[in-house]
Design a protein around this motif. Structure first.
Motif, PDB file in Angstrom:
ATOM      1  N   HIS A   4       0.825  -1.201   0.000  1.00 48.04           N
ATOM      2  CA  HIS A   4       0.000   0.000   0.000  1.00 48.04           C
ATOM      3  C   HIS A   4       0.864   1.257   0.000  1.00 48.04           C
ATOM      4  N   LEU A   5       1.992   1.215   0.708  1.00 47.04           N
ATOM      5  CA  LEU A   5       2.932   2.338   0.680  1.00 47.04           C
ATOM      6  C   LEU A   5       3.496   2.530  -0.723  1.00 47.04           C
ATOM      7  N   THR A   6       3.846   1.417  -1.361  1.00 44.97           N
ATOM      8  CA  THR A   6       4.352   1.484  -2.733  1.00 44.97           C
ATOM      9  C   THR A   6       3.311   2.098  -3.661  1.00 44.97           C
ATOM     10  N   LEU A   9       3.035   5.905  -3.091  1.00 39.83           N
ATOM     11  CA  LEU A   9       4.125   6.689  -3.673  1.00 39.83           C
ATOM     12  C   LEU A   9       4.051   6.715  -5.196  1.00 39.83           C
ATOM     13  N   LEU A  10       3.728   5.584  -5.796  1.00 43.47           N
ATOM     14  CA  LEU A  10       3.595   5.549  -7.257  1.00 43.47           C
ATOM     15  C   LEU A  10       2.453   6.446  -7.726  1.00 43.47           C
ATOM     16  N   THR A  11       1.384   6.501  -6.936  1.00 47.79           N
ATOM     17  CA  THR A  11       0.260   7.386  -7.271  1.00 47.79           C
ATOM     18  C   THR A  11       0.673   8.848  -7.172  1.00 47.79           C
ATOM     19  N   ASP A  66      11.759  -4.767 -17.778  1.00 44.10           N
ATOM     20  CA  ASP A  66      11.556  -6.200 -17.598  1.00 44.10           C
ATOM     21  C   ASP A  66      12.838  -6.914 -17.171  1.00 44.10           C
ATOM     22  N   ARG A  67      13.960  -6.194 -17.150  1.00 46.33           N
ATOM     23  CA  ARG A  67      15.256  -6.824 -16.918  1.00 46.33           C
ATOM     24  C   ARG A  67      16.035  -6.262 -15.731  1.00 46.33           C
ATOM     25  N   VAL A  68      15.683  -5.086 -15.241  1.00 47.20           N
ATOM     26  CA  VAL A  68      16.460  -4.451 -14.170  1.00 47.20           C
ATOM     27  C   VAL A  68      15.553  -4.127 -12.988  1.00 47.20           C
ATOM     28  N   ASN A  69      16.153  -3.603 -11.926  1.00 46.10           N
ATOM     29  CA  ASN A  69      15.409  -3.161 -10.755  1.00 46.10           C
ATOM     30  C   ASN A  69      14.547  -1.965 -11.127  1.00 46.10           C
ATOM     31  N   ARG A  70      13.230  -2.142 -11.089  1.00 42.08           N
ATOM     32  CA  ARG A  70      12.315  -1.101 -11.564  1.00 42.08           C
ATOM     33  C   ARG A  70      12.293   0.110 -10.646  1.00 42.08           C
ATOM     34  N   LYS A  71      12.456  -0.114  -9.347  1.00 43.08           N
ATOM     35  CA  LYS A  71      12.466   1.004  -8.404  1.00 43.08           C
ATOM     36  C   LYS A  71      13.611   1.959  -8.708  1.00 43.08           C
ATOM     37  N   LEU A 179      14.303   5.434  -0.871  1.00 47.69           N
ATOM     38  CA  LEU A 179      14.496   5.131   0.544  1.00 47.69           C
ATOM     39  C   LEU A 179      13.447   4.180   1.123  1.00 47.69           C
ATOM     40  N   LEU A 180      12.208   4.253   0.634  1.00 45.88           N
ATOM     41  CA  LEU A 180      11.101   3.570   1.305  1.00 45.88           C
ATOM     42  C   LEU A 180      10.558   2.339   0.588  1.00 45.88           C
ATOM     43  N   VAL A 181      10.841   2.184  -0.686  1.00 46.04           N
ATOM     44  CA  VAL A 181      10.192   1.133  -1.476  1.00 46.04           C
ATOM     45  C   VAL A 181      11.175   0.009  -1.783  1.00 46.04           C
ATOM     46  N   ARG A 182      10.713  -1.237  -1.668  1.00 46.43           N
ATOM     47  CA  ARG A 182      11.480  -2.409  -2.075  1.00 46.43           C
ATOM     48  C   ARG A 182      10.976  -2.904  -3.426  1.00 46.43           C
ATOM     49  N   GLU A 183      11.877  -3.385  -4.234  1.00 46.93           N
ATOM     50  CA  GLU A 183      11.511  -3.980  -5.518  1.00 46.93           C
ATOM     51  C   GLU A 183      10.682  -5.244  -5.275  1.00 46.93           C
ATOM     52  N   PRO A 184       9.461  -5.359  -5.828  1.00 48.05           N
ATOM     53  CA  PRO A 184       8.651  -6.560  -5.598  1.00 48.05           C
ATOM     54  C   PRO A 184       9.184  -7.767  -6.374  1.00 48.05           C
TER      55      PRO A 184
END
Length: 421
Positions: A4-6, A9-11, A66-71, A179-184
Motif C-alpha cells: 500500500h505504501l508502494t 508513492l507511485l500514485t 523487464d530486466r532491471v530493478n524497476r524502483k 528510501l522507502l520502497v522495495r523492488e517486488p
C-alpha cells in the motif's frame, strides 16, 4: 502494508507528472502571447513534441524495466524528469521550450511501465483493476492541481512558476521512492514466486505473443481511438472556455480542476472498483463496461464542445472526465493480465507509446490544425468544431471493446497457462 505504501508513492509520482501535463495546457494562452505562436504551434508544443520523444524512448525503457530493478530505474528517470521540467520553466524561446518538452516526454516514458508492472506483482488479478485505478487516480488529481494551481500561479507569478513547483515535488518523490520502497518479486501475485525465474523473452517473441492475443490487440486499438479524441478535448478545453465562454484564467483553472480533476478521480476509482466486481464474475462484462464508457466519452464530449451554457459545459465535462478516467484501471490491468509475467513492462510500454504517439501526439495537434482551418468560417468557435470532429473517432472504439469481450477469456487462459512453463 508495504504494497500500500508502494501504491501510494507511485500514485503521487503519477500525480506530479500529470500536474506538469495539465500545467502545459493551462498556460497555452500566455505562452502563445509571449512567443507569438499559432494554434498549430501550440498543438505541436502540447502534443506531438512530447509524444514522439515518448514513443522513441518508450519501447527501450519498457524492455529495460523487464530486466532491471524497476524502483531504481524509476527513481533515476524521475530525477531526470525534474531537471528537464526546471529547464522548461527557464525557456526563453519557443524552440527552447519545445526541446525541453521533448526531453520531458523521453524521461516520462518509463514511468508507467515500471509503476504498473510493480503493482501487478503486488496485487492479484481479481484486485488488479482496482489497484491500477488508484494509481491512475493520480492522473485527474494531477490535472486538477495543474489546472487550478497552475492557473493561480500563472496569474500571480507568471506562467513559469508552476514548473518550479513540479521540479521540487518530483525530486522529493524520487528520493522517497529510493528510501522507502522495495523492488517486488516478479510473479508473486500470480503464485509464481517459488518458480525459478526464467529470463525475459526476446523482443520479437514478446511482440509475437501479444499479436496473437486478439482481445489485447482490440483493447490497444480502442484505447488509441479514445485517447485521440479525449486528449484533443483536454488539451483545448482551456482555450474553448476562454474564447467561447469568456472565462479568465483563474476561472478556467477552477472549473477544469473540479470537473476533470475531482470527477475524473471519482470516475477512476468508481469504475476501477466496478471493473473488479464485474470481472470477478465474467471478464467479458468488464469489456462491456468499457464499451459503455467509450460511448459516454463521445456523447459528453460533444456537449462540452457545443453547449452554449457554461453550466451545461461544466456538467458534461464532469461526465466526460469520469468516463475517460474510468477506462484507465481496466485498460492497464488487462494489459498486464493478457501477457506473460516477464512481458508486462514491455506490454505496458507498447500500449502507452501507442497512446502517446498516436493519441496524445495526433489528437491535440490535429485539433489545432483543424481549428486554424475552421477559423475563417467559424471564427472563435473554430475550436468547438475541431473537438467534435475528433470526438467522432471514438465511436469505432465502442465496437472494438465489444469485440474484445468475445475472446478475452480464452486469451487470459493462454497467458495464465504460459506463466507455469
Amino acid at each position: 502494508m508495504h504494497r500500500h505504501l508502494t501504491l501510494m508513492l507511485l500514485t503521487l509520482i503519477a500525480t506530479v507528472q500529470f500536474f506538469d501535463r495539465a500545467l502545459m495546457v493551462v498556460v497555452m494562452e500566455p505562452v502563445k502571447q509571449e512567443f507569438g505562436l499559432s494554434d498549430a504551434q501550440l498543438g505541436l508544443l502540447s502534443g506531438l513534441s512530447y509524444a514522439v520523444a515518448f514513443a522513441l524512448a518508450g519501447i527501450p525503457l519498457g524492455w529495460l524495466a523487464d530486466r532491471v530493478n524497476r524502483k531504481r530505474l524509476l527513481s533515476g528517470l524521475l530525477l531526470a524528469w525534474s531537471a528537464l521540467v526546471a529547464a522548461c520553466g527557464q525557456s526563453g524561446s519557443f524552440l527552447a521550450l519545445l526541446s525541453m518538452r521533448v526531453g520531458i516526454g523521453a524521461a516520462d516514458a518509463g514511468g508507467q511501465p515500471c509503476s504498473v508492472s510493480m503493482i501487478a506483482d503486488h496485487y492479484a488479478r481479481q484486485h488488479r483493476a482496482g489497484a491500477v485505478a488508484v494509481l491512475y487516480a493520480g492522473v485527474p488529481l494531477g490535472m486538477a492541481g495543474g489546472f487550478m494551481g497552475g492557473a493561480l500561479l500563472a496569474a500571480h507569478y507568471g506562467w513559469r512558476s508552476g514548473f518550479m513547483v513540479a521540479t521540487l515535488l518530483g525530486a522529493l518523490l524520487a528520493l522517497l521512492l529510493m528510501l522507502l520502497v522495495r523492488e517486488p518479486v516478479r510473479g508473486a501475485s500470480d503464485g509464481q514466486h517459488q518458480v525459478s525465474p526464467l529470463p525475459p523473452p526476446a523482443l520479437a517473441v514478446t511482440l509475437r505473443f501479444m499479436r496473437g492475443q486478439a482481445s489485447l490487440m482490440q483493447l490497444f486499438a480502442a484505447s488509441v481511438l479514445v485517447t485521440i479524441s479525449s486528449s484533443a478535448v483536454m488539451s483545448w478545453i482551456g482555450s474553448l472556455l476562454i474564447r467561447s465562454h469568456g472565462l479568465d484564467l483563474p476561472s478556467v483553472g477552477l472549473l477544469t480542476a473540479i470537473c476533470m480533476g475531482g470527477f475524473g478521480a471519482f470516475g477512476t476509482l468508481l469504475f476501477g472498483w466496478a471493473s473488479d466486481r464485474l470481472g470477478a464474475a465474467d471478464m467479458r462484462r468488464q469489456l462491456h463496461l468499457m464499451a459503455g464508457l467509450a460511448l459516454g466519452v463521445t456523447l459528453a464530449g460533444c456537449v462540452v464542445a457545443l453547449a452554449p451554457s457554461i453550466i451545461a459545459v461544466a456538467l458534461a465535462l464532469a461526465l466526460f472526465a469520469a468516463c475517460v478516467a474510468g477506462l484507465n484501471g481496466p485498460t492497464y490491468a488487462l494489459s498486464q493480465s493478457l501477457v506473460q509475467l516477464r512481458m508486462r513492462s514491455l506490454s505496458m510500454s507498447v500500449l502507452i507509446v501507442l497512446l502517446n504517439l498516436i493519441g496524445v501526439g495526433v489528437g491535440p495537434t490535429l485539433a489545432g490544425v483543424l481549428s486554424d482551418s475552421f477559423a475563417a468560417q467559424f471564427g472563435a468557435a473554430s475550436v468547438r468544431w475541431a473537438m467534435v470532429s475528433l470526438l467522432l473517432i471514438t465511436l469505432p472504439a465502442v465496437l472494438l471493446f465489444g469485440r474484445a469481450a468475445r475472446t478475452v477469456r480464452d486469451d487470459l487462459e493462454r497467458a495464465h497457462a504460459s506463466h507455469a512453463r
